[in-house]
Design a protein around this motif. Structure first.
Motif, PDB file in Angstrom:
ATOM      1  N   MET A 255      15.832 -16.914 -55.197  1.00  0.00           N
ATOM      2  CA  MET A 255      16.288 -17.293 -56.268  1.00  0.00           C
ATOM      3  C   MET A 255      17.161 -19.077 -55.844  1.00  0.00           C
ATOM      4  O   MET A 255      18.149 -18.767 -55.978  1.00  0.00           O
ATOM      5  N   PRO A 256      16.408 -19.473 -56.248  1.00  0.00           N
ATOM      6  CA  PRO A 256      17.106 -21.378 -55.741  1.00  0.00           C
ATOM      7  C   PRO A 256      18.356 -21.635 -56.170  1.00  0.00           C
ATOM      8  O   PRO A 256      19.162 -22.138 -55.793  1.00  0.00           O
ATOM      9  N   ASP A 257      18.387 -21.065 -57.969  1.00  0.00           N
ATOM     10  CA  ASP A 257      19.128 -21.644 -58.448  1.00  0.00           C
ATOM     11  C   ASP A 257      20.566 -20.865 -58.480  1.00  0.00           C
ATOM     12  O   ASP A 257      21.519 -20.829 -59.082  1.00  0.00           O
ATOM     13  N   MET A 258      20.650 -19.998 -57.864  1.00  0.00           N
ATOM     14  CA  MET A 258      21.851 -19.259 -57.740  1.00  0.00           C
ATOM     15  C   MET A 258      22.881 -19.829 -56.008  1.00  0.00           C
ATOM     16  O   MET A 258      22.912 -19.850 -55.343  1.00  0.00           O
ATOM     17  N   THR A 259      23.385 -20.985 -56.259  1.00  0.00           N
ATOM     18  CA  THR A 259      24.674 -21.600 -55.611  1.00  0.00           C
ATOM     19  C   THR A 259      25.709 -21.581 -56.482  1.00  0.00           C
ATOM     20  O   THR A 259      26.737 -22.009 -55.549  1.00  0.00           O
ATOM     21  N   CYS A 260      26.268 -19.605 -57.256  1.00  0.00           N
ATOM     22  CA  CYS A 260      27.886 -20.160 -57.635  1.00  0.00           C
ATOM     23  C   CYS A 260      28.068 -18.840 -57.389  1.00  0.00           C
ATOM     24  O   CYS A 260      27.342 -18.623 -57.637  1.00  0.00           O
ATOM     25  N   PRO A 261      29.523 -18.464 -56.707  1.00  0.00           N
ATOM     26  CA  PRO A 261      30.164 -17.468 -57.333  1.00  0.00           C
ATOM     27  C   PRO A 261      29.707 -16.446 -58.589  1.00  0.00           C
ATOM     28  O   PRO A 261      29.328 -14.975 -58.662  1.00  0.00           O
ATOM     29  N   LEU A 262      29.501 -16.608 -59.436  1.00  0.00           N
ATOM     30  CA  LEU A 262      29.740 -16.080 -61.577  1.00  0.00           C
ATOM     31  C   LEU A 262      27.991 -15.843 -60.880  1.00  0.00           C
ATOM     32  O   LEU A 262      27.669 -15.043 -61.865  1.00  0.00           O
ATOM     33  N   CYS A 263      26.944 -16.575 -60.589  1.00  0.00           N
ATOM     34  CA  CYS A 263      25.568 -16.259 -60.196  1.00  0.00           C
ATOM     35  C   CYS A 263      25.207 -14.930 -60.161  1.00  0.00           C
ATOM     36  O   CYS A 263      24.646 -14.261 -60.782  1.00  0.00           O
ATOM     37  N   PRO A 264      25.367 -14.226 -59.005  1.00  0.00           N
ATOM     38  CA  PRO A 264      24.924 -13.081 -58.709  1.00  0.00           C
ATOM     39  C   PRO A 264      25.246 -12.660 -59.618  1.00  0.00           C
ATOM     40  O   PRO A 264      24.731 -11.070 -60.795  1.00  0.00           O
ATOM     41  N   VAL A 265      26.549 -12.447 -60.279  1.00  0.00           N
ATOM     42  CA  VAL A 265      26.701 -11.814 -61.800  1.00  0.00           C
ATOM     43  C   VAL A 265      26.405 -11.579 -62.580  1.00  0.00           C
ATOM     44  O   VAL A 265      25.577 -10.530 -63.381  1.00  0.00           O
ATOM     45  N   THR A 266      25.404 -12.970 -62.979  1.00  0.00           N
ATOM     46  CA  THR A 266      24.038 -12.901 -64.255  1.00  0.00           C
ATOM     47  C   THR A 266      23.307 -12.287 -63.356  1.00  0.00           C
ATOM     48  O   THR A 266      22.691 -11.569 -64.713  1.00  0.00           O
ATOM     49  N   VAL A 267      22.893 -13.084 -62.652  1.00  0.00           N
ATOM     50  CA  VAL A 267      21.827 -12.042 -62.814  1.00  0.00           C
ATOM     51  C   VAL A 267      21.588 -10.742 -62.159  1.00  0.00           C
ATOM     52  O   VAL A 267      20.872 -10.042 -62.933  1.00  0.00           O
ATOM     53  N   THR A 268      23.006  -9.871 -61.396  1.00  0.00           N
ATOM     54  CA  THR A 268      22.436  -8.691 -61.082  1.00  0.00           C
ATOM     55  C   THR A 268      22.580  -7.945 -63.313  1.00  0.00           C
ATOM     56  O   THR A 268      22.699  -6.736 -63.313  1.00  0.00           O
ATOM     57  N   THR A 269      23.279  -8.708 -63.992  1.00  0.00           N
ATOM     58  CA  THR A 269      23.238  -8.178 -65.561  1.00  0.00           C
ATOM     59  C   THR A 269      22.347  -8.106 -66.256  1.00  0.00           C
ATOM     60  O   THR A 269      21.840  -6.987 -66.741  1.00  0.00           O
ATOM     61  N   ALA A 270      21.665  -8.722 -65.639  1.00  0.00           N
ATOM     62  CA  ALA A 270      20.394  -9.005 -66.463  1.00  0.00           C
ATOM     63  C   ALA A 270      19.110  -8.021 -66.064  1.00  0.00           C
ATOM     64  O   ALA A 270      18.577  -7.582 -66.495  1.00  0.00           O
ATOM     65  N   ILE A 271      18.932  -8.110 -64.822  1.00  0.00           N
ATOM     66  CA  ILE A 271      18.108  -7.183 -64.236  1.00  0.00           C
ATOM     67  C   ILE A 271      19.105  -5.277 -64.129  1.00  0.00           C
ATOM     68  O   ILE A 271      17.784  -4.907 -64.761  1.00  0.00           O
ATOM     69  N   LYS A 272      20.090  -5.036 -64.806  1.00  0.00           N
ATOM     70  CA  LYS A 272      20.341  -3.982 -64.504  1.00  0.00           C
ATOM     71  C   LYS A 272      19.849  -3.174 -65.874  1.00  0.00           C
ATOM     72  O   LYS A 272      20.143  -2.274 -66.190  1.00  0.00           O
ATOM     73  N   HIS A 273      19.673  -4.488 -66.428  1.00  0.00           N
ATOM     74  CA  HIS A 273      19.330  -4.098 -67.961  1.00  0.00           C
ATOM     75  C   HIS A 273      17.653  -3.679 -68.852  1.00  0.00           C
ATOM     76  O   HIS A 273      17.521  -2.423 -69.256  1.00  0.00           O
TER      77      HIS A 273
END
Length: 66
Positions: free
Chosen positions: A1-19
């Protein structure tokens, strides 16, 4: 996930996957730009998980399958 660059990025990724159905856990590492996902393969697949991340704006590819 090369676009994951900031502290909020993991939250977005986690939320998307957990759905997705069948997700047991998601652990992200912004420094390594990775997400480790434990899932029930009778309910979802690596491709569906990658699609969920990509649809959230973070391109994903399978790195290691255990």
């Amino acid at each position: 996930m090369p676009d994951m660059t900031c502290p909020l990025c993991p939250v977005t990724v986690t939320t998307a996957i957990k759905h997705l159905d069948g997700i047991v856990s998601v652990s992200t590492d912004v420094n390594a730009k990775t997400a480790t996902v434990v899932f029930d393969d009778s309910k979802t697949s690596p491709a569906a998980i990658a699609d969920a991340s990509t649809n959230a704006g973070y391109a994903a590819a399978l790195v290691n399958e255990q």
